[in-house]
Design an enzyme around this catalytic site. Sequence first.
Site, PDB file in Angstrom:
ATOM      1  N   ASP A 271       0.814  -1.077   0.082  1.00 28.43           N
ATOM      2  CA  ASP A 271      -0.135  -0.110  -0.116  1.00 28.43           C
ATOM      3  C   ASP A 271       0.996   1.380  -0.091  1.00 28.43           C
ATOM      4  O   ASP A 271       1.723   1.495   0.776  1.00 28.43           O
ATOM      5  CB  ASP A 271      -0.972  -0.022   1.320  1.00 28.43           C
ATOM      6  CG  ASP A 271      -1.878  -0.825   1.112  1.00 28.43           C
ATOM      7  OD1 ASP A 271      -2.395  -1.167  -0.188  1.00 28.43           O
ATOM      8  OD2 ASP A 271      -2.528  -1.425   1.957  1.00 28.43           O
TER       9      ASP A 271
ATOM     10  N   LYS B  29      -4.175  -9.708   1.083  1.00 26.21           N
ATOM     11  CA  LYS B  29      -4.985 -10.552   2.096  1.00 26.21           C
ATOM     12  C   LYS B  29      -4.007 -11.939   2.491  1.00 26.21           C
ATOM     13  O   LYS B  29      -4.240 -12.267   3.538  1.00 26.21           O
ATOM     14  CB  LYS B  29      -6.243 -10.829   1.437  1.00 26.21           C
ATOM     15  CG  LYS B  29      -7.096  -9.782   1.485  1.00 26.21           C
ATOM     16  CD  LYS B  29      -8.634 -10.015   0.633  1.00 26.21           C
ATOM     17  CE  LYS B  29      -9.230  -8.665   0.300  1.00 26.21           C
ATOM     18  NZ  LYS B  29      -9.482  -8.192   1.613  1.00 26.21           N
ATOM     19  N   GLY B  30      -3.390 -12.269   1.377  1.00 25.87           N
ATOM     20  CA  GLY B  30      -2.677 -13.514   1.714  1.00 25.87           C
ATOM     21  C   GLY B  30      -1.423 -13.330   2.635  1.00 25.87           C
ATOM     22  O   GLY B  30      -1.371 -14.112   3.646  1.00 25.87           O
TER      23      GLY B  30
ATOM     24  N   ASN C  70     -17.285 -12.312   4.632  1.00 25.99           N
ATOM     25  CA  ASN C  70     -17.984 -11.299   5.477  1.00 25.99           C
ATOM     26  C   ASN C  70     -19.294 -11.389   5.021  1.00 25.99           C
ATOM     27  O   ASN C  70     -19.854 -11.869   4.172  1.00 25.99           O
ATOM     28  CB  ASN C  70     -17.104 -10.104   5.772  1.00 25.99           C
ATOM     29  CG  ASN C  70     -17.196  -9.414   4.418  1.00 25.99           C
ATOM     30  OD1 ASN C  70     -17.921  -9.495   3.474  1.00 25.99           O
ATOM     31  ND2 ASN C  70     -16.478  -8.312   4.309  1.00 25.99           N
TER      32      ASN C  70
ATOM     33  N   THR D 182     -18.379 -13.606   8.896  1.00 25.73           N
ATOM     34  CA  THR D 182     -18.252 -12.754   9.930  1.00 25.73           C
ATOM     35  C   THR D 182     -18.969 -11.455   9.637  1.00 25.73           C
ATOM     36  O   THR D 182     -19.286 -11.069   8.465  1.00 25.73           O
ATOM     37  CB  THR D 182     -16.712 -12.326   9.670  1.00 25.73           C
ATOM     38  OG1 THR D 182     -16.267 -11.731   8.472  1.00 25.73           O
ATOM     39  CG2 THR D 182     -15.928 -13.659   9.994  1.00 25.73           C
TER      40      THR D 182
ATOM     41  N   ASP E  43      -9.601   1.202  13.502  1.00 24.24           N
ATOM     42  CA  ASP E  43      -9.297   1.177  12.189  1.00 24.24           C
ATOM     43  C   ASP E  43      -9.666  -0.384  12.158  1.00 24.24           C
ATOM     44  O   ASP E  43      -8.711  -1.187  12.409  1.00 24.24           O
ATOM     45  CB  ASP E  43      -7.744   1.335  11.854  1.00 24.24           C
ATOM     46  CG  ASP E  43      -7.570   0.995  10.442  1.00 24.24           C
ATOM     47  OD1 ASP E  43      -8.506   0.683   9.755  1.00 24.24           O
ATOM     48  OD2 ASP E  43      -6.526   0.896  10.079  1.00 24.24           O
TER      49      ASP E  43
ATOM     50  N   ALA F  65      -8.025  -5.210   7.953  1.00 21.07           N
ATOM     51  CA  ALA F  65      -7.419  -6.545   8.148  1.00 21.07           C
ATOM     52  C   ALA F  65      -8.182  -7.021   9.492  1.00 21.07           C
ATOM     53  O   ALA F  65      -7.602  -8.139   9.906  1.00 21.07           O
ATOM     54  CB  ALA F  65      -6.062  -6.177   8.418  1.00 21.07           C
ATOM     55  N   ALA F  66      -9.404  -6.492   9.722  1.00 23.59           N
ATOM     56  CA  ALA F  66     -10.081  -7.433  11.006  1.00 23.59           C
ATOM     57  C   ALA F  66     -10.468  -8.860  10.220  1.00 23.59           C
ATOM     58  O   ALA F  66     -10.163  -9.830  11.247  1.00 23.59           O
ATOM     59  CB  ALA F  66     -11.319  -6.677  11.270  1.00 23.59           C
ATOM     60  N   GLY F  67     -11.034  -8.964   9.089  1.00 21.98           N
ATOM     61  CA  GLY F  67     -10.977 -10.319   8.527  1.00 21.98           C
ATOM     62  C   GLY F  67      -9.880 -11.049   8.524  1.00 21.98           C
ATOM     63  O   GLY F  67      -9.977 -12.325   8.768  1.00 21.98           O
ATOM     64  N   ASP F  68      -8.737 -10.413   8.032  1.00 24.01           N
ATOM     65  CA  ASP F  68      -7.346 -11.205   7.923  1.00 24.01           C
ATOM     66  C   ASP F  68      -7.078 -11.662   9.188  1.00 24.01           C
ATOM     67  O   ASP F  68      -6.435 -12.756   9.178  1.00 24.01           O
ATOM     68  CB  ASP F  68      -6.389 -10.088   7.276  1.00 24.01           C
ATOM     69  CG  ASP F  68      -6.622  -9.964   5.988  1.00 24.01           C
ATOM     70  OD1 ASP F  68      -7.684 -10.820   5.150  1.00 24.01           O
ATOM     71  OD2 ASP F  68      -6.244  -8.744   5.384  1.00 24.01           O
TER      72      ASP F  68
ATOM     73  N   SER G  44      -1.379  -4.136  13.117  1.00 22.68           N
ATOM     74  CA  SER G  44      -2.582  -4.235  14.242  1.00 22.68           C
ATOM     75  C   SER G  44      -2.533  -5.692  14.408  1.00 22.68           C
ATOM     76  O   SER G  44      -3.429  -5.988  15.243  1.00 22.68           O
ATOM     77  CB  SER G  44      -3.617  -3.577  13.551  1.00 22.68           C
ATOM     78  OG  SER G  44      -4.248  -4.613  12.466  1.00 22.68           O
TER      79      SER G  44
HETATM   80  N1  LIG Z   1     -15.638  -2.874  15.753  1.00 21.92           N
HETATM   81  C1  LIG Z   1     -15.354  -4.215  16.217  1.00 21.92           C
HETATM   82  N2  LIG Z   1     -15.351  -4.645  17.363  1.00 21.92           N
HETATM   83  C2  LIG Z   1     -14.846  -5.847  17.819  1.00 21.92           C
HETATM   84  N3  LIG Z   1     -14.765  -7.018  16.902  1.00 21.92           N
HETATM   85  C3  LIG Z   1     -14.664  -6.507  15.554  1.00 21.92           C
HETATM   86  C4  LIG Z   1     -15.201  -5.204  15.264  1.00 21.92           C
HETATM   87  N4  LIG Z   1     -15.067  -5.243  13.736  1.00 21.92           N
HETATM   88  C5  LIG Z   1     -14.704  -6.480  13.344  1.00 21.92           C
HETATM   89  N5  LIG Z   1     -14.505  -7.301  14.418  1.00 21.92           N
HETATM   90  C6  LIG Z   1     -14.119  -8.792  14.472  1.00 21.92           C
HETATM   91  O1  LIG Z   1     -13.546  -9.297  13.223  1.00 21.92           O
HETATM   92  C7  LIG Z   1     -14.239 -10.045  12.690  1.00 21.92           C
HETATM   93  C8  LIG Z   1     -13.968  -9.743  11.102  1.00 21.92           C
HETATM   94  O2  LIG Z   1     -14.450  -8.610  11.031  1.00 21.92           O
HETATM   95  P1  LIG Z   1     -15.488  -8.261   9.580  1.00 21.92           P
HETATM   96  O3  LIG Z   1     -16.024  -6.855   9.522  1.00 21.92           O
HETATM   97  O4  LIG Z   1     -16.658  -9.061   9.489  1.00 21.92           O
HETATM   98  O5  LIG Z   1     -14.538  -8.685   8.427  1.00 21.92           O
HETATM   99  P2  LIG Z   1     -13.905  -7.811   6.867  1.00 21.92           P
HETATM  100  O6  LIG Z   1     -12.478  -7.183   7.527  1.00 21.92           O
HETATM  101  O7  LIG Z   1     -13.488  -9.185   6.245  1.00 21.92           O
HETATM  102  O8  LIG Z   1     -14.989  -7.081   6.555  1.00 21.92           O
HETATM  103  C9  LIG Z   1     -15.704  -9.940  13.109  1.00 21.92           C
HETATM  104  O9  LIG Z   1     -16.403 -11.257  12.713  1.00 21.92           O
HETATM  105  C10 LIG Z   1     -15.434  -9.553  14.498  1.00 21.92           C
HETATM  106  O10 LIG Z   1     -15.115 -10.856  15.349  1.00 21.92           O
HETATM  107 MG   LIG Z   2     -16.298  -5.626   7.537  1.00 21.44          MG
END
Ligand SMILES: Nc1ncnc2c1ncn2[C@@H]1O[C@H](COP(=O)(O)OP(=O)(O)O)[C@@H](O)[C@H]1O
Ligand SMILES: [Mg+2]
Length: 305
Positions: free
Chosen positions: A13, A40-41, A184, A220, A246, A249-252, A291
């Site tokens: 990035d 993502k990988g 997701n 998710t 932020d 990368a929550a999903g990752d 993160s």
């Molecule tokens: N604001 C948040 N607070 C707590 N956990 C979160 C939050 N956002 C995401 N998560 C966690 O991260 C996981 C993946 O986030 P999600 O947004 O569904 O994936 P992606 O990043 O692929 O869109 C969720 O299932 C949840 O467990």
């Molecule tokens: Mg999401």
Amino acid sequence: MKKILVIGSFMTDLVVKADRFVEEGETIIGNSFNQFTGGKGANQAIAAARLGSNVEMIGELGKDSFGKDQIQSLENNNVKHDHVLFTGKAKSGVGNPQVDASGNNRIVVVPGANLKLTPKNLEELSNTIQSADIIVLQLEIPFETVYKAIELGHKYHKQIILNPAPAADLNQDYASMVTYMTPNEHEAQMLTGIDTSTPDGIKKSASELLKQGYQNVIITIGDKGSYFVNKNVEIQISAYKVKAVDSTAAGDAFIGAFAYGLSRGNSIQDSLQYASAVSAIAVTKMGAQPSLPSKKEVDDFLKNN
Ligand SMILES: Nc1ncnc2c1ncn2[C@@H]1O[C@H](COP(=O)(O)OP(=O)(O)O)[C@@H](O)[C@H]1O
Ligand SMILES: [Mg+2]
């Protein structure tokens, strides 16, 4: 401990921040520039490795400085990279987000070398695939390569986690070979045509994915947690309450942590719960790879939550 093999993407990035977005034909002076290793990988591989997993990555880079940085990042995080390929025919994948003063972004992604990873490359790496136990896939490499990875993983009796991101229509012929399908809510909607904006919609969409043939489905749902279903059980995991900074990368983080749980031989329920904690920590910090927490950070978090 079981071995995790991520077959997926590298993206670097190149983030440019300015007071506002640039207009056509215009040049403006920005406020900052930053460069981050991602994709993502790579993110999912590093997420699992920081927790202590035995992780290898297969992907393709260009022969350029971004490629060198990506290898260094894998090295720093204990991800094996002996079978990462380099092409002279494309540059390493980059994303170029422009960010305005309000934090809105406009992003151009050029996948470059990621699109050079072919099914034939994977056939040539079948020993590496055989050496793994859990194969983790996303959709930032060519679809045919993802399908070949599923086919080979299935042939060698591996567990296969498919994170269908970014959202795309998929060939359902491969569904029954996928052990864990992990979209997701947006990706689930794309794959099933079912509105996933309600809890009921999430369940309907997940059961449609089971009907398509996927063995286990995990959707998710951001701060609403995650939902698991297979033929026999249904599990709902709520998200930890954290101060979100932020969500990149929550999903990752979730996928990497879920793979880690499985690699330890933990139950699905425990692996989901752990993934929920790891991804919650990830959203409390800026950036993607920076993160992703270590095992120690997760242990501390779980003591207090
Ligand atoms: N604001 C948040 N607070 C707590 N956990 C979160 C939050 N956002 C995401 N998560 C966690 O991260 C996981 C993946 O986030 P999600 O947004 O569904 O994936 P992606 O990043 O692929 O869109 C969720 O299932 C949840 O467990
Ligand atoms: Mg999401």
